[in-house]
Scaffold this motif. Structure first.
Motif: not given
Length: 148
Positions: A68-70, A104, A108, A110, A113, A115, A117, A139, A141, A144
């Motif tokens: 979900t966050d890549s 990155s 993130v 988690t 949730k 997002h 990036c 989904k 980033d 988002a």
């Protein structure tokens, strides 16, 4: 004949003694890196495959891919691999055609949730590369922040 047996025994003893050196094990130099991964389209096929391959790579102590966050959070031994090697490894999965990894610099969260990036991730977003608008159910980033 006895002399040959003595010489042979001495030679074997020398090989055994010199072959059994106790080398100190190399110290593990733990480091962590978060990689932004673009090109993932599903959690089971993409994220789990990347996580599985990373976990089996020499020098990787632990890997967690968050679809979900890549993002891939990787703990590794810096004596055996490097950040650059891990980026190239992830980018090379599936023949290098599907995924693009970059470091990155943003963590993130988690738990809520969020997002977040890196700019590198946003620059390599497949939606941006194809110049198509982000879909409502996207989904990634990079999409988002474009949704309300």
């Amino acid at each position: 004949m006895k002399v040959q047996k003595i010489i042979f025994s001495i030679a074997i003893a020398c090989f055994i003694l010199t072959g059994c050196k106790n080398e100190a094990p190399e110290e593990v130099k733990k480091e962590n890196v978060s990689l932004a991964i673009s090109g993932m389209t599903c959690e089971i096929g993409c994220a789990k495959t990347i996580q599985s391959k990373l976990s089996k790579k020499e020098g990787v102590l632990g890997a967690k891919v968050i679809f979900t966050d890549s993002i891939a959070n990787i703990e590794f031994d810096a004596n055996k691999t490097s950040k650059e090697d891990l980026i190239a490894f992830v980018s090379g999965i599936a023949g290098g055609e599907l995924y693009k990894a970059s470091e990155s610099f943003n963590k993130v969260k988690t738990s809520n949730k969020a997002h977040i990036c890196s700019d590198a991730c946003k620059d390599s977003c497949e939606m941006k590369a194809k110049k198509t608008p982000c879909k409502e159910d996207c989904k990634m980033d990079c999409c988002a922040d474009k949704k309300s």
